[in-house]
Write a protein that holds these residues in place. Structure first.
Motif, short mmCIF file in Angstrom:
data_model
loop_
_atom_site.label_atom_id
_atom_site.label_comp_id
_atom_site.label_asym_id
_atom_site.label_seq_id
_atom_site.Cartn_x
_atom_site.Cartn_y
_atom_site.Cartn_z
N ALA A 54 -7.37 2.13 -6.15
CA ALA A 54 -7.09 0.95 -6.55
C ALA A 54 -6.78 0.19 -4.96
CB ALA A 54 -5.90 1.59 -7.06
N MET A 55 -6.54 0.87 -4.06
CA MET A 55 -6.49 -0.27 -3.06
C MET A 55 -7.58 -0.36 -2.72
SD MET A 55 -3.60 -0.18 -1.81
CE MET A 55 -2.14 -0.09 -3.16
N PHE B 243 1.05 9.45 4.92
CA PHE B 243 -0.14 9.56 6.01
C PHE B 243 -1.55 8.80 5.31
CE2 PHE B 243 -4.31 12.08 5.61
CZ PHE B 243 -4.51 12.12 7.12
N LEU B 244 -0.93 8.47 4.29
CA LEU B 244 -2.56 7.72 3.55
C LEU B 244 -2.32 6.76 3.54
CD1 LEU B 244 -2.11 9.35 -0.12
CD2 LEU B 244 -4.30 8.91 1.50
N THR B 245 -0.89 5.92 4.17
CA THR B 245 -0.84 4.71 4.25
C THR B 245 -1.12 4.54 5.87
OG1 THR B 245 0.82 4.01 3.20
CG2 THR B 245 1.11 2.24 5.14
N TRP B 246 -1.32 5.06 6.88
CA TRP B 246 -1.74 5.14 8.19
C TRP B 246 -3.16 5.75 8.39
CZ3 TRP B 246 -4.63 9.25 11.04
CH2 TRP B 246 -4.67 9.31 11.92
N TRP B 247 -3.53 6.08 7.19
CA TRP B 247 -5.59 7.18 7.81
C TRP B 247 -5.76 5.68 6.92
CZ3 TRP B 247 -7.31 10.46 3.26
CH2 TRP B 247 -9.29 10.29 3.70
N ASP B 248 -5.63 4.89 5.56
CA ASP B 248 -6.05 3.63 5.09
C ASP B 248 -7.02 3.70 4.22
OD1 ASP B 248 -6.55 1.65 3.51
OD2 ASP B 248 -7.05 0.33 5.83
N PRO B 249 -7.41 5.02 3.68
CA PRO B 249 -8.22 5.82 3.64
C PRO B 249 -8.93 4.65 2.29
CG PRO B 249 -7.09 6.91 2.10
CD PRO B 249 -6.78 5.69 2.95
N SER B 250 -11.10 4.17 2.52
CA SER B 250 -11.40 3.79 0.99
C SER B 250 -11.90 5.61 -0.38
CB SER B 250 -12.89 2.58 1.13
OG SER B 250 -13.62 3.60 1.95
N VAL C 151 -6.03 19.54 -4.92
CA VAL C 151 -6.42 19.61 -6.51
C VAL C 151 -5.40 17.85 -6.97
CG1 VAL C 151 -7.24 19.57 -9.17
CG2 VAL C 151 -7.51 21.43 -7.20
N ALA C 152 -4.07 18.16 -6.67
CA ALA C 152 -3.48 17.41 -7.79
C ALA C 152 -3.70 16.06 -6.49
CB ALA C 152 -1.98 17.82 -7.92
N VAL C 153 -3.10 16.48 -5.13
CA VAL C 153 -2.94 15.20 -4.03
C VAL C 153 -4.39 14.52 -3.52
CG1 VAL C 153 -2.88 15.22 -1.52
CG2 VAL C 153 -1.57 16.72 -3.19
N VAL C 154 -5.40 15.46 -3.87
CA VAL C 154 -6.46 15.09 -3.69
C VAL C 154 -6.99 13.82 -4.22
CG1 VAL C 154 -9.14 15.18 -2.85
CG2 VAL C 154 -7.02 16.39 -1.92
N LEU C 155 -6.64 14.22 -5.96
CA LEU C 155 -7.24 13.18 -6.68
C LEU C 155 -6.49 12.33 -6.83
CD1 LEU C 155 -7.44 15.59 -9.74
CD2 LEU C 155 -9.82 14.07 -8.55
N VAL C 156 -5.10 12.09 -6.84
CA VAL C 156 -4.20 11.21 -6.57
C VAL C 156 -4.68 10.54 -5.65
CG1 VAL C 156 -2.22 10.79 -6.58
CG2 VAL C 156 -2.48 12.10 -7.72
N ALA C 157 -4.98 10.28 -4.11
CA ALA C 157 -5.43 10.02 -3.52
C ALA C 157 -6.22 9.47 -3.33
CB ALA C 157 -5.56 11.11 -1.90
N MET D 104 0.91 -1.23 -0.56
CA MET D 104 -0.12 -0.26 0.20
C MET D 104 1.03 0.90 -0.28
SD MET D 104 -3.52 -0.38 2.55
CE MET D 104 -2.83 0.78 3.32
N PHE D 105 1.90 1.53 0.77
CA PHE D 105 2.57 2.62 0.85
C PHE D 105 3.85 2.71 -0.36
CE2 PHE D 105 7.24 4.49 1.91
CZ PHE D 105 7.18 5.18 2.69
#
Length: 165
Positions: free
Chosen positions: A110-111, A51-58, A98-104, A6-7
């Motif tokens: 994908a996750m 941060f995204l790996t810690w949060w693990d959002p859907s 915009v770039a960070v939120v769209l990519v996240a 994931m990371f």
């Protein structure tokens, strides 16, 4: 061990997107790229991937129940684009969140797909004909006349009907 994959996926996607936005954005706005832009993008994308790996959002939670974390991610994108990648504040406000939120969001989709496994792909496929129950039509019980008969054979409905005047 899945958290490591994931990371790495988050880091790769964030690095590529941030590098492209930084390269073209700084060339467009300032006519040159800041020195060591690749290392700066690598460090900032590393922090966002952690941060995204810690949060693990859907992908669903990012826009519903965890919208506060999404806002925090957008603020972090602004801060990193402004301070680390050295965009002006107005340009960082335009490009960073915009770039960070769209990519996240796309990485979270994908996750979600990787976590669901191959069963999710089977869910939308039609049921094979051998496993489907075929409903027979009501007209299949009526006796059809053969070639030599002049009148069709009486059906159960006609045999029980009373003769009229």
């Amino acid at each position: 061990m899945f958290w490591l994959w994931m990371f790495l996926i988050y880091w790769l996607l964030l690095f590529v997107a941030s590098f492209i936005v930084t390269e073209y954005g700084q060339r467009y706005f300032y006519d040159e790229v800041t020195p060591l832009a690749g290392l700066k993008v690598g460090a900032s994308s590393l922090a966002m991937a952690a941060f995204l790996t810690w949060w693990d959002p859907s992908s669903v939670d990012m826009v519903t129940t965890d919208v506060a974390y999404t806002a925090m991610l957008a603020i972090a994108g602004f801060v990193l684009f402004c301070l680390v990648l050295q965009f002006h504040a107005s340009h960082a406000l335009l490009l960073g969140p915009v770039a960070v939120v769209l990519v996240a969001f796309t990485a979270a989709m994908a996750m979600d797909s990787l976590k669901a496994g191959p069963r999710a792909n089977m869910r939308d496929r039609p049921i094979p004909p051998q496993q489907r129950s075929i409903r027979k039509s009501a007209s299949s019980t009526v006796n059809m006349p053969t070639q030599g008969d002049e009148e069709p054979a009486p059906t159960p409905e006609k045999a029980t009907a009373p003769a009229g005047p």
